[in-house]
Motif scaffolding. Structure first.
Motif, short mmCIF file in Angstrom:
data_model
loop_
_atom_site.label_atom_id
_atom_site.label_comp_id
_atom_site.label_asym_id
_atom_site.label_seq_id
_atom_site.Cartn_x
_atom_site.Cartn_y
_atom_site.Cartn_z
N HIS A 37 0.91 -1.12 -0.01
CA HIS A 37 0.11 -0.09 -0.10
C HIS A 37 0.90 1.17 0.09
O HIS A 37 1.08 1.85 1.04
CB HIS A 37 -0.88 0.09 1.09
CG HIS A 37 -1.94 -1.02 1.16
ND1 HIS A 37 -1.70 -2.37 1.42
CD2 HIS A 37 -3.37 -0.83 0.99
CE1 HIS A 37 -2.94 -3.08 1.44
NE2 HIS A 37 -3.98 -2.14 1.17
N HIS A 62 -4.89 -1.92 8.79
CA HIS A 62 -5.17 -2.32 7.40
C HIS A 62 -4.76 -3.83 6.93
O HIS A 62 -4.84 -4.84 7.49
CB HIS A 62 -5.14 -1.14 6.32
CG HIS A 62 -5.79 -1.68 5.21
ND1 HIS A 62 -7.20 -1.85 4.92
CD2 HIS A 62 -5.37 -1.89 3.88
CE1 HIS A 62 -7.58 -1.96 3.74
NE2 HIS A 62 -6.43 -2.11 3.01
N GLU A 83 -11.63 0.68 1.53
CA GLU A 83 -11.89 -0.78 0.78
C GLU A 83 -11.95 -1.53 2.02
O GLU A 83 -11.19 -1.88 3.16
CB GLU A 83 -10.41 -1.08 0.32
CG GLU A 83 -10.07 -2.46 -0.23
CD GLU A 83 -8.61 -2.74 -0.24
OE1 GLU A 83 -8.07 -2.84 -1.48
OE2 GLU A 83 -8.15 -3.05 0.66
N TYR A 92 -12.82 -4.41 4.66
CA TYR A 92 -12.43 -5.97 4.92
C TYR A 92 -13.71 -6.66 5.31
O TYR A 92 -14.51 -6.35 6.29
CB TYR A 92 -11.25 -6.04 5.80
CG TYR A 92 -9.96 -5.66 5.27
CD1 TYR A 92 -9.83 -5.31 4.01
CD2 TYR A 92 -8.75 -6.02 5.91
CE1 TYR A 92 -8.57 -5.26 3.53
CE2 TYR A 92 -7.46 -5.76 5.31
CZ TYR A 92 -7.36 -5.36 4.52
OH TYR A 92 -6.13 -5.00 3.89
N HIS A 100 -6.60 1.84 3.76
CA HIS A 100 -6.08 1.74 2.56
C HIS A 100 -5.65 2.81 1.56
O HIS A 100 -4.49 2.60 1.05
CB HIS A 100 -7.02 0.94 1.57
CG HIS A 100 -6.58 0.37 0.32
ND1 HIS A 100 -6.26 -0.77 -0.41
CD2 HIS A 100 -6.51 1.21 -1.03
CE1 HIS A 100 -5.93 -0.82 -1.27
NE2 HIS A 100 -6.11 0.36 -1.88
ZN LIG Z 1 -5.91 -2.28 0.99
#
Ligand SMILES: [Zn+2]
Length: 278
Positions: free
Chosen positions: A58, A132, A189, A191, A254
């Motif tokens: 990332h 993350h 994003e 999870y 993210h």
């Molecule tokens: Zn990610």
């Protein structure tokens, strides 16, 4: 001839894509053996910021986060040391730190000796903050996944990847909840985990209102079975005691923009203070 070139190009694309998926899933794992030199003035409240990526990187998020953590440390009077060198995970050097942050780490980042040192560090009272990708399935370490993080990663949103949704704060530790909104709307994003971390002794800080997103993360051929979420109880940030140590995990972070959001910075600074018992 043109057909052959086209076929060759297609094959190259396939290989590149295959390598990308392999790296995201398992990482191209390498380990450092020479520990970094620690600054001689590490004292008081000490934080180790570790952003090593053997798997998916990332990059933008990590780049954006580094100056933000430096600023946070400065404002709070913490001694911060930043490294991607996994050899810092040795008994002698870890004892200098109150908290270790795994900042979007991915892949298998530590060798067996370094893992053992880190586990002992936590069990003997060290602090952990995972961000993350630190909670994705690329780490290949049962204790880390089941005990330290407390949940097994399944997938993230893909249709579309980034979606805006509400998160709800749960009452809990006053250091962790300090200054945080009860309702926080955030683009991420998102999870999805196979198990609810509450089953592994975690206390939830924020719960995602999953009804506001499409949790589907299916991909044709590669992952056709990921069209599910966690239902009405979808934890997205949580914490737990591990031995004498403390572990905090947030699935947010993210995008680079996440490190510019006051609520996220408040949550991360609370998490560092809580994990380090500051
Ligand atoms: Zn990610």
């Amino acid at each position: 001839m043109a057909a052959f070139s086209l076929l060759g190009l297609l094959l190259l694309c396939l290989i590149a894509f295959g390598l990308f998926i392999y790296k995201a899933k398992y990482g191209f794992n390498f380990y450092e053996t020479d520990p970094p030199d620690l600054p001689s003035d590490l004292s008081g409240k000490t934080v180790l910021l570790f952003s090593k990526t053997n798997g998916f990187r990332h990059g933008e998020a990590i780049e954006a986060s580094l100056p933000v953590f430096a600023q946070m440390a400065e404002a709070n009077g913490w001694s911060l040391f930043t490294t991607d060198n996994g050899a810092v995970f040795n008994k002698e050097q870890l004892q200098f730190f109150d908290v270790v942050i795994w900042n979007n780490t991915s892949g298998k980042v530590l060798n067996e000796t370094q893992r053992a040192a880190f586990r002992k560090y936590i069990e003997n009272g060290g602090g952990f903050v995972g961000i993350h990708a630190a909670g994705d399935d690329s780490h290949q370490w049962d204790w880390y996944e089941n005990t330290l993080i407390g949940a097994k990663f399944s997938h993230h949103t893909l249709h579309p990847q980034f979606q805006t949704a509400d998160m709800h704060l749960e009452q809990g530790d006053p250091v962790l909840t300090e200054g945080l909104p009860t309702l926080w709307t955030h683009e991420e994003e998102w999870y999805t985990f196979f198990n609810n971390p509450r089953e592994n002794g975690c206390q939830v800080l924020y719960r995602l209102d999953e009804s506001g997103i499409d949790p589907n993360g299916s991909l044709p051929l590669l992952a056709p079975d990921k069209d599910f979420g966690m239902g009405a109880d979808h934890p997205i940030a949580w914490y737990k005691e591990v031995g004498k140590g403390r572990s905090f995990y947030s699935a947010l972070g993210h995008q680079a923009a996440a490190y510019d959001i006051p609520e996220n910075l408040q949550m991360l600074s609370n998490a560092i203070r809580w994990a380090g018992k500051f």
